[in-house]
Design an enzyme around this catalytic site. Sequence first.
Site, mmCIF file in Angstrom:
data_model
loop_
_atom_site.group_PDB
_atom_site.id
_atom_site.type_symbol
_atom_site.label_atom_id
_atom_site.label_comp_id
_atom_site.label_asym_id
_atom_site.label_seq_id
_atom_site.Cartn_x
_atom_site.Cartn_y
_atom_site.Cartn_z
ATOM 1 N N PHE A 38 13.985 31.887 17.285
ATOM 2 C CA PHE A 38 15.193 32.377 16.602
ATOM 3 C C PHE A 38 16.486 31.585 16.826
ATOM 4 C CE2 PHE A 38 18.749 35.142 16.539
ATOM 5 C CZ PHE A 38 18.700 36.007 15.456
ATOM 6 N N LEU B 260 0.616 -1.163 -0.143
ATOM 7 C CA LEU B 260 -0.025 0.015 -0.098
ATOM 8 C C LEU B 260 0.941 1.279 0.102
ATOM 9 C CD1 LEU B 260 -2.449 -1.638 2.592
ATOM 10 C CD2 LEU B 260 -2.910 -0.663 0.219
ATOM 11 N N CYS C 182 3.919 7.068 -4.381
ATOM 12 C CA CYS C 182 4.839 7.912 -3.479
ATOM 13 C C CYS C 182 6.027 7.232 -2.953
ATOM 14 C CB CYS C 182 3.784 8.722 -2.363
ATOM 15 S SG CYS C 182 5.015 9.499 -0.999
ATOM 16 N N HIS D 132 7.398 0.383 2.204
ATOM 17 C CA HIS D 132 6.153 -0.462 1.841
ATOM 18 C C HIS D 132 5.646 -1.195 3.121
ATOM 19 C CE1 HIS D 132 7.376 1.208 -1.905
ATOM 20 N NE2 HIS D 132 8.205 0.031 -2.197
#
Length: 519
Positions: free
Chosen positions: A497, A72, A76, A131
Amino acid sequence: MDIAGQPISLPEWSPIIEDHLSSRQPIVNLASGGEGVYDAIFIGGGAAGRFGSAYLKALGGRPLVIDRWPFLGGSCPHQACVPHHLFSEAAAILDRERWLGGQLWFRACEDVRASILDVVDVFRKGRVSAHAFMNWQTKTQLEVEYILNTPARAIDPGTVEAAGQTFRTRNIVIAIGAHQNRLDLPGADLPGVFDFGTLVEDLDYDPRKCVIIGGSKVAVEYGSFFQAAGCQTTILTRSPLLRTQNLHHVDEDVRRYVVDGMRKRGVEIIEGGSPIEIKGTDRVEAVIAQGPGGETLHIDCDFVFNGVGETPNSALPAQWLGVQVGPRGEVVVDKRMRTSVANVYAAGDLIGPPMEMFKARKCGMTAARNIMGEPYEFDFSEYPDFLHTTYEMSWVGLTEDEARERYADVVVIQMPPKDIAHEDIPLPVAEGTMLYAFLKPELSGFQKCVIDGDTRRILGFHHVGYGAKDAFQYLDYLLRRPEGITIDEMGQMNELFLNPEHFIQLCRLRAGRRGLVDL
Ligand code: FAD
Ligand code: COM
């Protein structure tokens, strides 16, 4: 392989997936053998299908997700975003070593070279761990039923066939992605012509001279990596770079800074050019093109990369169910992801641009919510965006030019300020650009904040540098709230910062003024 009811640990998944990558054996994780009626069957288990099925399950429904790959997560982790990020990170490091070569502890610049093949191999060897995680999470944590390593086919809006079995469902969500557009040129099939998919599957040599055809995001990102690795790269594009149809809200000053930066790094960019032919015998040897003035160009190369963009995989859904398809090959949906056929939804790249993860995942979620009786609309006409050159560019909202067309009093806060040359000021500076700021100030980045002077609302944020992308997820949310965000509210925020984007401190410097002016 039937894995229903079998606990499979995360480390056990990798060898299972490796074995199945070269077999056609389905991996079946079904409750009750797939008997009964599902609330939705998701065809395609990429970002859209995986998130949609998980959300539907979370809402108390019964989803089934089917993917033709043995894992699944879709393109990507296998071929797209994950290698892109690996390559872009490598590019940023390589570029830094080259710019700072011979100074401090950096090796002399002629030594900075990387094997593209080695980096691609690192990806190939490592990608299965993502995966494995997707399969494990979806089964063990999310408890979603799935069948992997087999294609699915919709027979009608209530029936799906896969692995020789038919399944009944109240709804179908089709999320089968997009495909790379072919180069329509003589020589396009020669060895040595690659795209993002074939690059990670098939590359077996180290390219030295590359021509990229097209000006997509992928073209810019991969071109920056190839160049940084020491492979001389030419980008041949019809439109000006970063001015393609699918990229909106790219500020012109940002664009110029980034494109100049690519040129400084050695990328040759031919805008207004078009390819005529790819020449070669055993492998590509040259691209013949028409230059911007109509002249014929002969560009030597041993590697051609197709960067002309993608088209949705709408042919199958149209053939299966007759869903309406739009002019750019996209399956047409409304804001609830409903197609023209009742009880059939579509999601992700299949419905056209923007082809981005946030959209794919949220489309899947939107379909799931509507199927489960929660009316929900997803409008993705506005969104935050990013792109890697070797810098990270992030942006959201209007460009300065767009703002000037729509608002009477536009105020711009930017760093470096207008009319100050980049080499004259080592700002903006933060993590990722400190060394540049001290040793190569013109490379330390660029940023711009666009404000409506009348309402004091911020209209757009634009940043080039490193490490600011995270902030844009939240800036996007603040900007698109009905009340938006003002320069005064930005000035109230607490910055950490040295942060990579300086909008907070710059806004605070101006927020005290009643009548706003540029900074
Ligand atoms: P996919 O992930 O492509 O999933 C479709 C799935 O359908 C696949 O798993 C496929 O196997 C399956 N399938 C196809 N046909 C069938 C069938 N008949 N039966 C069963 N299964 C089938 N986006 C970002 O937000 N950030 C990035 O950094 C980024 N980088 C990218 C880099 C590259 C090189 C590319 C090409 C894209 C990038 N994208 C990025 C875009 C992003 O990858 C896509 O938008 C996203 O993956 C789309 O998800 P999807 O679920 O729609 O499609
Ligand atoms: C991410 C894939 S690589 S998914 O969106 O989590 O399925």
